[in-house]
Design a protein around this motif. Structure first.
Motif, short mmCIF file in Angstrom:
data_model
loop_
_atom_site.label_atom_id
_atom_site.label_comp_id
_atom_site.label_asym_id
_atom_site.label_seq_id
_atom_site.Cartn_x
_atom_site.Cartn_y
_atom_site.Cartn_z
N GLU A 147 8.73 -43.22 -110.75
CA GLU A 147 9.86 -42.87 -109.88
C GLU A 147 9.80 -43.69 -108.58
N ASP A 148 8.58 -43.86 -108.04
CA ASP A 148 8.43 -44.68 -106.82
C ASP A 148 8.89 -46.11 -107.11
N GLN A 173 8.48 -36.63 -101.41
CA GLN A 173 8.81 -35.53 -102.31
C GLN A 173 7.57 -34.97 -103.01
N ARG A 174 6.53 -35.75 -103.13
CA ARG A 174 5.31 -35.27 -103.79
C ARG A 174 4.25 -34.81 -102.80
N LEU A 189 10.41 -42.14 -99.02
CA LEU A 189 11.20 -40.96 -99.43
C LEU A 189 10.72 -40.43 -100.77
N SER A 190 10.46 -41.34 -101.68
CA SER A 190 10.01 -40.94 -103.01
C SER A 190 8.64 -40.27 -102.93
N TYR A 233 10.86 -32.34 -92.52
CA TYR A 233 9.59 -31.85 -93.06
C TYR A 233 8.70 -31.30 -91.94
N ALA A 267 14.38 -37.12 -93.27
CA ALA A 267 13.54 -36.35 -94.18
C ALA A 267 12.18 -36.02 -93.56
#
Ligand SMILES: *Cc1c(COP(=O)(O)O)cnc(C)c1O
Length: 350
Positions: free
Chosen positions: A12-13, A230-231, A226-227, A42, A38
């Motif tokens: 995904e990254d 998310q993790r 950003l990717s 957070y 983002a």
């Protein structure tokens, strides 16, 4: 060899970065703005200004607080030289403070003793994922810049680290908690400080000339960030699981394991062991067993500059080693590391 740090990049990254590169929009734009929103969301702060390194973020944070020649900025001796460089860029005088032996972070009492009428800010790194004594530092009456380079996601008293100081900075260097390759961010609740940081990071098309910088982040870096963001919470849970595993496995050995301060929730960016033997022997013995360990701080600043007397910092440096801890470490690797440490510490003891 089991490395001391390891990247965690998913398909995904890769796809997120590839999409941006295919789009043809590479330099700072909408993706950077989205990444800023983002990270700020957070951390629960009003806004962020993305830049191309943590050092640049520190520099802009100091400039936003109007730090310049004739001013003083307090920082710990037990930290990498990035904050020292940022202070030097502004022309201000760095003033070193002593460490808190519990965590290795800057000691509020030492800071208190170093405050003068010229003190414009104190840089507070939350090292190794362990929060510093931030509420005590906040109460000293000096603007605090929280350095989250090693601790994004750590919490103090139920709140996110980074939301206590006037400003906070992050680093997204390749080996940090999550990465954009190189990168950083300035974060704050204050619009006036965000405006200065935003203005100073970019030199083009300004009505009034002053010296500015090219500190911009690229779109594909922001896409990677950003990717990865998310993790982050899942990655922190995994770090805590690994730390708990080490805590148990290393409990009976002649070394001290990480201790936090009350009310704080560390993310274990690094897992630091304090040895009662020379770290160099330990590092060499572990390397022979194919495990890369490191001193967590290359050298304290007062040793590099050959100034001052910082005995707690010297002691930390003489005792501390960092062992591999990151998401992606397999059970097999973990067992190999633990057996290695047990053997090395027992051998050197017996
Ligand atoms: C890595 C780091 C920095 C500097 O970040 P760069 O992105 O490498 O410029 C600053 N402070 C601390 C505590 C760090 O660990």
């Amino acid at each position: 060899m089991i490395p001391h740090s390891r990247l965690h990049i998913t398909p995904e990254d890769e796809e997120a970065v590839a999409r941006v590169i295919r789009s043809g929009m590479l330099a700072q734009g909408a993706m950077v703005a989205e990444f800023e929103k983002a990270v700020a969301a957070y951390l629960g702060v009003r806004g962020g200004v993305a830049v191309n390194s943590g050092t640049a973020a520190l520099h802009l944070a100091l400039l936003a607080l109007k730090v310049g020649a004739g001013d003083e900025v307090i920082l710990p001796s037990y930290v990498c030289v990035a904050p020292l460089n940022a202070i030097h860029y502004t022309g201000a005088r760095p003033v070193l403070a002593e460490a808190d032996p519990a965590t290795g972070n800057i000691d509020p009492e030492s800071v208190r003793a170093k405050v003068t009428s010229k003190t414009k800010a104190v840089i507070v790194p939350h090292l190794f994922g362990q929060p510093a004594r931030i509420t005590e530092l906040q109460n000293l009456g000096v603007p605090v810049i929280e350095d989250l380079a090693q601790s994004i996601g750590a919490r103090c008293h139920g709140r996110m680290a980074g939301g206590f100081g006037v400003m906070a900075i992050c680093s997204f260097y390749a080996t940090k908690v999550f990465t954009t390759g190189e990168g950083g961010m300035v974060l704050t609740d204050r619009d006036d400080l965000l405006d200065v940081a935003r203005d100073m990071r970019d030199y083009d098309e300004k009505a009034r000339y002053q010296t500015r910088y090219n500190y911009k982040m690229t779109e594909f870096q922001a896409a990677l960030g950003l990717s990865q963001l998310q993790r982050l919470e899942a990655a922190i849970r995994e770090r805590k699981r690994l730390a708990a595993f080490y805590n148990q496995a290393l409990a009976d050995l002649p070394c001290r394991r990480p201790t936090g301060i009350p009310g704080c929730d560390p993310i274990y960016y690094r897992y630091i062991l304090r040895l009662d033997q020379d770290p160099d022997n330990f590092l060499t013995a572990m390397e022979k067993r194919q495990v890369a360990c490191r001193r967590p701080i290359y050298k304290p600043i007062h040793q590099l500059l050959q100034c001052g007397d910082f005995q707690i910092t010297d002691r930390l440096w003489e005792e501390s080693v960092s062992i591999p801890l990151y998401p992606g470490l397999t059970d097999q690797e973990l067992n190999h590391i633990i057996i290695g440490i047990q053997t090395v510490l027992d051998d050197n003891h017996g």
